[in-house]
Design an enzyme around this catalytic site. Structure first.
Site, PDB file in Angstrom:
ATOM      1  CG  ASP A 408      37.002  39.229  46.715  1.00  0.00           C
ATOM      2  OD1 ASP A 408      37.339  39.902  47.700  1.00  0.00           O
ATOM      3  OD2 ASP A 408      35.972  39.465  46.043  1.00  0.00           O
ATOM      4  CD  GLU A 451      34.422  41.318  50.252  1.00  0.00           C
ATOM      5  OE1 GLU A 451      34.320  42.122  49.315  1.00  0.00           O
ATOM      6  OE2 GLU A 451      34.394  41.670  51.448  1.00  0.00           O
TER       7      GLU A 451
END
Length: 529
Positions: A408, A451
């Protein structure tokens, strides 16, 4: 004479060999093309439906997290200000009014704010123009909030004084000696401009027909693009019933008006509300019709050329038989001139096969392209989540040991908010390039959503996977990002089968490890327990 006429009529009613061959070949081509079109239609329909459902769920989950943060901030603001008002007994009403005005204007959370004494008397209100100061509360929601002496979120209801449809949040006010003095409440006007409409109105997609709405814990609409519907109960809706049970997911559903919709839904932990993102199935049908038109457009010209070729070849193929028929028909009637024998051989099968393959190639090319697009992330060029799930299932079926790294991007929202979404996209592409350059040939990186990325490391132990993930993390940390700040990543690592023998459990373990990495300060890798 009569017999000759009858024979001529019988012959004229018979199909010629050329017509029969041409008709049969044309029928085969039409049936084959029809089957391919139907198959392509069903495949595309299934793909679009699954993709739309999943995207709607992702959007609903993203918005639920946004709303969760919003309500936690609102409750935190009320709690803080309720603490400030613990000495309200010694404060002049004018000072309290000024403080309420300041709270309302500085946060923009609430349309109005009220201080209610323990007796139920409205002591102060902002804005003062509401005219409720000095009156006693009467609504069941307000009385319940006052009685429970705890933080409270109301259901939508119509106020007796202003006839507005509202919800409110309240926080008890406790004096310095521990005495319960009343409550501080903030009100949201549901059918007017409010914090919900400011945050969520801009995301409605009018062109595609997709929209979203918000329901409270009892199934009442608290936000909807059609403000006239706000406040109505939609608890009979199957999706809303799941939200009332604190569930999240995706499914096809029929709304209260009988419209078939593809819905993604997510529950909001902080207040028990739920967000539903829906797309009408009619929009899917429009896209499918466009898809079929493209396929027909690509196939029509080759089909026409092929059909003309088949007719010419059928005539050529039938010519010796026509010649023989003419010779036989003249037998016994006139002198027959036999022409020199020719070498005949059948090329029809080859040409017909070649023609059909030409049509098939065009259709398959389009189908392969659509399949590739469905399996690939358009922004980064990486494989997408659907491909990830397929690969994990294949590896688990083959009992292949592997590790899963959930990656992430740290503070990605700050990058988007500061430098814009275009820069955010460049950061995601940059991360994809750095990760891809750090992998072995057998390793695969996927765009998991937003993301988040997932990396599959084949034939690795947990320790090897941790070291590989750390190498990737350092590579990202040391790389030159496309924005003027350092970009880092946090990672969670899980191993099959030692951490979980199932796909869902493996992803959950990696996600838990990622959460520990994020909560532990970011820019680090955590191996699942």
């Amino acid at each position: 004479m009569l017999n000759r006429l009858n024979n001529a009529l019988l012959i004229s009613n018979k199909l010629s060999l050329t017509t029969l061959l041409t008709g049969l070949v044309t029928l085969v081509i039409l049936l084959t093309s029809g089957i391919l079109l139907v198959g392509s239609y069903e495949s595309k329909k299934r793909s679009l439906t699954e993709t739309t459902l999943h995207l709607n769920y992702i959007n609903a989950d993203r918005m639920s997290r946004t709303m969760d943060s919003l309500f936690l901030s609102m409750q935190g603001s009320l709690k803080y200000n309720a603490g400030i008002l613990s000495g309200i007994e010694t404060m002049a009403p004018e000072k309290v009014n000024e403080y309420l005005d300041l709270m309302r204007s500085s946060s923009n959370f609430f349309n109005s704010m009220t201080v209610v004494e323990a007796s139920g008397l409205i002591r102060n209100v902002s804005p003062v123009s509401l005219g409720t100061a000095g009156k006693h509360i009467t609504s069941s929601n307000s009385l319940e909030a006052l009685a429970v002496q705890k933080p409270y979120i109301s259901s939508p209801y119509l106020t007796a004084n202003t006839k507005r449809l509202i919800v409110f949040l309240s926080q008890p006010i406790v004096g310095n000696t521990g005495t319960y003095l009343g409550m501080l409440s903030g009100t949201i006007y549901l059918q007017e401009n409010n914090v919900l409409s400011e945050i969520f109105d801009n995301g409605q997609e009018e062109d595609s027909g997709a929209y979203y709405y918000i329901v409270d814990s009892d199934g009442h609409l608290v936000y909807h693009p059609d403000k006239q519907l706000i406040g109505e109960s939609v608890s009979s809706n199957a999706v809303v019933q799941r939200l009332m049970n604190k569930e999240s997911g995706e499914q096809q559903v029929r709304n209260t008006r009988g419209t078939e919709l593809l819905a993604g839904y997510s529950s909001v932990p902080s207040n028990g509300w739920g967000i539903v993102v829906v797309s009408p199935i009619g929009q899917i049908h429009k896209e499918l019709i466009g898809h079929i038109r493209i396929l027909i457009g690509y196939s029509l010209f080759p089909f026409i050329i092929m059909l003309l070729g088949v007719i010419l070849l059928a005539r050529k193929f039938a010519s010796p038989f026509v010649y023989l028929a003419n010779v036989v028909s003249k037998m016994g009637k006139e002198k027959i001139e036999l022409r020199e024998a020719k070498q005949y051989w059948s090329r029809e099968a080859y040409l017909l096969t070649n023609g059909v393959l030409l049509a098939l190639a065009n259709i398959q090319e389009q189908t392969d392209q659509l399949t590739q697009e469905a399996a690939t992330d358009a922004l980064t060029g990486l494989m997408n989540r659907r491909s990830l799930e397929q690969t994990i299932n294949q590896w688990i079926t083959a009992d292949l040991p592997f590790s899963l790294v959930m990656l992430d991007v740290d503070k990605f929202k700050l990058v988007n908010d500061t430098y814009g979404h275009n820069s955010g996209d460049e950061v995601l592409m940059h991360i994809a390039r750095v990760v891809a350059a750090s992998l072995r040939p057998d390793d695969i990186c996927y765009r998991y959503g937003g993301e988040e990325f997932v990396i599959l490391l084949a034939r690795t132990t947990p320790e090897e996977a941790f070291n590989a993930a750390e190498r990737i993390r350092r590579a990202v940390e040391q790389s030159e990002a496309p924005v003027p700040v350092q970009v880092t990543v946090s990672q969670g690592v899980a191993h099959y089968p030692s951490h979980s023998p199932e796909q869902e459990g493996l992803l959950e373990k990696a996600d838990q490890a990622l959460y520990l990495a994020k909560s532990g300060g970011r820019n680090r890798t955590v191996l699942a327990e």
